[in-house]
Design an enzyme around this catalytic site. Structure first.
Site, PDB file in Angstrom:
ATOM      1  N   GLU A  56      -6.322  -7.155  -7.204  1.00 51.06           N
ATOM      2  CA  GLU A  56      -5.516  -5.955  -7.953  1.00 51.06           C
ATOM      3  C   GLU A  56      -4.123  -6.286  -7.754  1.00 51.06           C
ATOM      4  O   GLU A  56      -3.441  -5.956  -8.784  1.00 51.06           O
ATOM      5  CB  GLU A  56      -6.137  -4.996  -7.087  1.00 51.06           C
ATOM      6  CG  GLU A  56      -5.769  -3.495  -7.521  1.00 51.06           C
ATOM      7  CD  GLU A  56      -6.363  -2.252  -6.647  1.00 51.06           C
ATOM      8  OE1 GLU A  56      -7.658  -2.171  -6.843  1.00 51.06           O
ATOM      9  OE2 GLU A  56      -5.817  -1.483  -6.138  1.00 51.06           O
ATOM     10  N   ASP A  57      -3.465  -6.634  -6.584  1.00 47.01           N
ATOM     11  CA  ASP A  57      -2.090  -6.731  -6.233  1.00 47.01           C
ATOM     12  C   ASP A  57      -1.635  -8.221  -6.290  1.00 47.01           C
ATOM     13  O   ASP A  57      -0.259  -8.312  -6.117  1.00 47.01           O
ATOM     14  CB  ASP A  57      -2.231  -6.050  -4.796  1.00 47.01           C
ATOM     15  CG  ASP A  57      -2.638  -5.085  -4.601  1.00 47.01           C
ATOM     16  OD1 ASP A  57      -2.636  -4.297  -5.698  1.00 47.01           O
ATOM     17  OD2 ASP A  57      -2.720  -4.504  -3.403  1.00 47.01           O
TER      18      ASP A  57
END
Ligand code: ZN
Length: 179
Positions: free
Chosen positions: A65-66
């Site tokens: 996600e990051d």
């Protein structure tokens, strides 16, 4: 099969490199790795050290996600299960925040048993970081809002691990008592 100790230490190292320089939300501008360490340790405690892939996925749960980390890379470096667990904990960042939050509630009951435990540990850690000793009005609102939403997500994840369920309930109680 990678031996369990290596699996976890390599996951921790990759997470430390990929999240390098990021700060977590909440109290004191802590480095992001503190959040990952907390989630991984909650999972290790909850399962009493019996599930190395789950703990490795705890270290890596925000990596896709990051950061620039892919499912294929995790499957190749760790295992298919570690990669799947992380994918299950990855929001579609092209969606607006309100929709991502709504989907977490809707999708929670459909997750695998391991992903449900990661979701609960993640919420325990994120609630804890939002508890301030002398909160501003904005910090108070953020804690109320986050805790109410987290309860709805966790409602769909419960039942797999009594200790983790209780730890979540304790975190919610502590959060509300701090307001
Ligand atoms: Zn997280």
């Amino acid at each position: 099969m990678i031996p369990p100790v290596r699996l976890i230490s390599e996951a921790a190292e990759l997470a430390a490199r990929r999240h390098n320089g990021m700060a977590r939300k909440g109290r004191g501008n802590e480095p992001y790795i503190n959040h990952l360490a907390e989630v991984a340790n909650l999972l290790a405690t909850a399962t009493d050290g019996t599930d190395a892939e789950l703990v490795a996925a705890g270290w890596l749960h925000d990596a896709i996600e990051d950061t620039k980390t892919t499912r294929e890379e995790l499957a190749q470096k760790f295992s298919e299960r570690v990669a799947s667990l992380v994918v299950e904990c990855t929001d579609d960042m092209s969606l607006p925040k309100a929709e991502r939050r709504r989907l977490q509630i809707v999708d929670a009951p459909k997750k695998s048993p391991g992903a449900k435990l990661i979701k609960i540990a993640d919420k325990v850690s994120n609630i804890g970081a939002r508890i301030h000793s002398d909160p501003s009005a904005a910090e108070r609102d953020d804690l109320v809002d986050y805790t109410n939403w987290a309860e709805q997500v966790v409602a769909g994840c419960r039942g797999g691990n009594q200790w983790l369920d209780k730890t979540f309930d304790d975190a919610v109680r502590t959060a509300r008592a701090s307001l």
